[in-house]
Design a protein around this motif. Structure first.
Motif, short mmCIF file in Angstrom:
data_model
loop_
_atom_site.label_atom_id
_atom_site.label_comp_id
_atom_site.label_asym_id
_atom_site.label_seq_id
_atom_site.Cartn_x
_atom_site.Cartn_y
_atom_site.Cartn_z
N ASP A 33 128.53 146.80 13.85
CA ASP A 33 129.90 146.51 14.33
C ASP A 33 129.79 145.50 15.46
O ASP A 33 129.53 145.86 16.59
CB ASP A 33 130.56 147.81 14.82
CG ASP A 33 131.88 147.55 15.52
OD1 ASP A 33 132.51 146.51 15.24
OD2 ASP A 33 132.27 148.40 16.35
N PHE A 34 129.96 144.26 15.13
CA PHE A 34 129.75 143.22 16.16
C PHE A 34 131.03 142.85 16.89
O PHE A 34 130.99 142.37 18.02
CB PHE A 34 129.16 141.97 15.50
CG PHE A 34 128.47 141.05 16.48
CD1 PHE A 34 127.25 141.42 17.07
CD2 PHE A 34 129.01 139.83 16.83
CE1 PHE A 34 126.61 140.60 17.98
CE2 PHE A 34 128.38 138.99 17.75
CZ PHE A 34 127.16 139.38 18.32
N ASP A 35 132.18 143.09 16.27
CA ASP A 35 133.44 142.75 16.96
C ASP A 35 133.96 143.92 17.78
O ASP A 35 135.00 143.81 18.44
CB ASP A 35 134.50 142.23 15.98
CG ASP A 35 134.88 143.25 14.92
OD1 ASP A 35 134.53 144.44 15.07
OD2 ASP A 35 135.52 142.86 13.92
N GLY A 36 133.23 145.05 17.72
CA GLY A 36 133.55 146.15 18.63
C GLY A 36 134.81 146.93 18.31
O GLY A 36 135.34 147.62 19.18
N ASP A 37 135.27 146.90 17.07
CA ASP A 37 136.47 147.68 16.74
C ASP A 37 136.12 149.07 16.21
O ASP A 37 137.00 149.80 15.76
CB ASP A 37 137.35 146.92 15.74
CG ASP A 37 136.76 146.87 14.35
OD1 ASP A 37 135.55 147.20 14.20
OD2 ASP A 37 137.48 146.50 13.40
N ARG A 95 134.34 149.75 13.56
CA ARG A 95 134.05 149.77 12.13
C ARG A 95 133.04 148.68 11.80
O ARG A 95 133.09 147.59 12.36
CB ARG A 95 135.34 149.54 11.32
CG ARG A 95 136.38 150.64 11.52
CD ARG A 95 137.77 150.18 11.14
NE ARG A 95 137.85 149.74 9.75
CZ ARG A 95 138.20 148.52 9.37
NH1 ARG A 95 138.52 147.60 10.25
NH2 ARG A 95 138.23 148.22 8.10
N ARG A 96 132.14 149.01 10.89
CA ARG A 96 131.17 148.01 10.43
C ARG A 96 131.75 147.37 9.16
O ARG A 96 131.46 147.79 8.05
CB ARG A 96 129.82 148.68 10.13
CG ARG A 96 129.24 149.39 11.36
CD ARG A 96 127.86 149.92 11.07
NE ARG A 96 127.88 151.04 10.13
CZ ARG A 96 126.81 151.50 9.50
NH1 ARG A 96 125.63 150.93 9.69
NH2 ARG A 96 126.91 152.51 8.67
N ASP A 97 132.55 146.39 9.36
CA ASP A 97 133.30 145.85 8.23
C ASP A 97 132.68 144.54 7.73
O ASP A 97 133.04 143.45 8.19
CB ASP A 97 134.76 145.63 8.65
CG ASP A 97 135.63 145.27 7.46
OD1 ASP A 97 135.07 144.98 6.37
OD2 ASP A 97 136.86 145.25 7.60
N ASP A 150 131.24 140.81 11.98
CA ASP A 150 130.42 141.89 11.41
C ASP A 150 129.55 141.36 10.25
O ASP A 150 128.39 141.74 10.10
CB ASP A 150 131.30 143.04 10.91
CG ASP A 150 131.92 143.84 12.06
OD1 ASP A 150 131.73 143.46 13.24
OD2 ASP A 150 132.61 144.85 11.78
CA CA Z 1 133.80 145.78 13.42
#
Ligand code: CA
Length: 451
Positions: free
Chosen positions: A251-255, A257-259, A266
């Protein structure tokens, strides 16, 4: 992530069509990796003539002659599909998948029988190394890739900093896997993996993929309606298989969720994480095009023969135009995919890492080459032996069988010519006094037939 090939002939046609059209037709998706890869046990994604979904199962037995691929066995398994899925509940429960998620995904699900044809497709013709490179590394893909790098520059900056993986390689994987997200596949990953988990010859492998796909939905990482992809269950712009997702997705955008479908940060970071975990060496490239001198001993051109760049230089290996190698101590092996008539390549550790993404030299070379071009590097300069006729799949099998019959180790004959077959071929060529360059030409097949 790894893949297995199944419909090379079809894919070639699709890929060629894709090069002819600036904008790919909707549903003309496919997993380009399946052009090259071998059916490794750890592999998954594959050719996806996903089309409109209107194509029906041929009703015929699979070409593999596997007992689970006869038309009768497929029909029987299809009739038992719901029972088979219900039988997977205990395993799903142990993974923490809620009953409601399981039921919602399994209720009323019908197998996608068309996949049985795709699983066992036995195309007659395959393409040459140079044709693959032409298809995958063309001016459109270079321009589009540069545009993506510019558009998502902040993301690539951050990911490169976090993972130490060259952004151009990530972009190249994005470009080769899905033409930058424009060719992803329209099949439900749940339905595809459920089908393959209960029908056909690779049920053990796909049971794991199916259960992993349910885990992804249970955690809410990817929107259920976006969990779509190739017929073998690879999804998203860089075509993660469900099990690869579990190993590598971040999860790179930190929301939360690993989308790896809808979040570019991500997608990019998860792909970088994949390469990093597989051993990517920061600050190094994948390899170099090299000129192999006349009279060179091609028995040295073997994946297991690792020498430093300096040692290769002593053997007469040069970069085109006399360009210097950046570091003389880098450990490399020499790949000569088209034999003495074509270019050579010195391959570094990162080439092996790309091959873990998909165990096929042509794929990995296409990734490396596209990455170079995205970076602003030169096109390969040496000519390929385009006059050589490419052996048909049947002829490749035959070549391997001849070599095996003579006592050379080619592994299990599979019609795909990788390092092992090339090595066997080199030794055969050497034994009959030919230049042992390992290139599977029509002439060498004739020679194998004749003795
Ligand atoms: Ca994410």
């Amino acid at each position: 992530m790894a893949t297995f090939a199944s419909s090379i002939g079809f894919l070639s046609a699709v890929a060629l069509a894709a090069t002819a059209c600036a904008v790919p037709a909707l549903g003309q998706s496919f997993d380009i990796r399946s052009l090259f890869s071998a059916p490794a046990p750890s592999s998954g994604a594959a050719a996806a003539p996903t089309g409109t979904g209107t194509q029906e199962w041929s009703g015929e037995s699979g070409a593999s002659n596997h007992p689970l691929m006869t038309a009768q066995a497929i029909r029987a398994a299809a009739a038992n599909f719901q029972n088979c899925l219900a039988g997977l509940w205990p395993q799903a429960m142990r993974r923490g998948i809620p009953r409601a998620v399981f039921d919602a995904n399994v209720a009323g699900l019908e197998p996608d029988l068309r996949i049985m044809d795709l699983l066992d497709a036995q195309p007659e013709f395959t393409k040459s190394f140079w044709d693959y490179l032409d298809i995958l590394v063309n001016e459109d893909r270079v321009q589009n890739g540069r545009a993506m790098l510019a558009k998502h520059r902040a993301t690539f900056d951050a990911v490169e900093k976090a993972y130490g993986v060259d952004r151009h390689v990530i972009a190249a994987i994005w470009g080769v896997e899905s033409n930058y997200g424009t060719q992803i596949g329209e099949r439900s990953v749940i339905r595809s993996t459920a089908t393959l988990a209960c029908l056909g010859r690779r049920q053990d492998y796909f049971r794991e993929e199916f259960l992993s796909a349910l885990e992804i939905l249970a955690r809410g990482d990817v929107k259920p309606e976006h969990l779509k992809g190739s017929w073998a269950g690879a999804f998203g712009p860089t075509q993660f298989m469900p099990t690869s997702f579990k190993r590598y997705a971040v999860d790179f955008d930190g929301d939360g969720r690993r989308d790896v479908v809808d979040s570019i940060p991500d997608v990019v970071a998860s792909t970088a994480n994949n390469l990093k975990k597989d051993g990517w060496v920061s600050g190094q490239t994948w390899g170099y095009e090299v000129v192999v001198p006349t009279g060179f001993d091609f028995l040295l051109a073997d994946r297991s023969r690792v020498l430093t760049v300096r040692e290769w230089e002593r053997l007469g290996i040069r970069r085109p135009g006399g360009k210097a190698f950046p570091r003389g101590d880098d450990r490399t092996y020499l790949l000569v995919p088209a034999g003495a008539q074509g270019p050579g390549f010195l391959m570094l550790q990162n080439f092996r890492v790309i091959m873990k993404y998909n165990p096929a030299e042509a794929y990995a070379l296409a990734i490396g080459y596209l990455a170079d071009r995205l970076r602003g590097g030169d096109a390969f300069v040496q000519a390929w032996p385009r006059h050589e006729r490419v052996l048909t799949r049947a002829e490749r099998y035959e070549l391997q069988q001849h070599l095996a019959a003579r006592g050379y180790d080619v592994g299990e004959p599979d019609g795909r010519l990788g390092g092992k077959t090339r090595s066997a071929l080199r030794h055969f060529q050497s034994s009959v006094g030919e230049v042992p360059d390992g290139f599977a030409s029509a002439a060498v097949l004739e020679r194998l037939r004749g003795r």
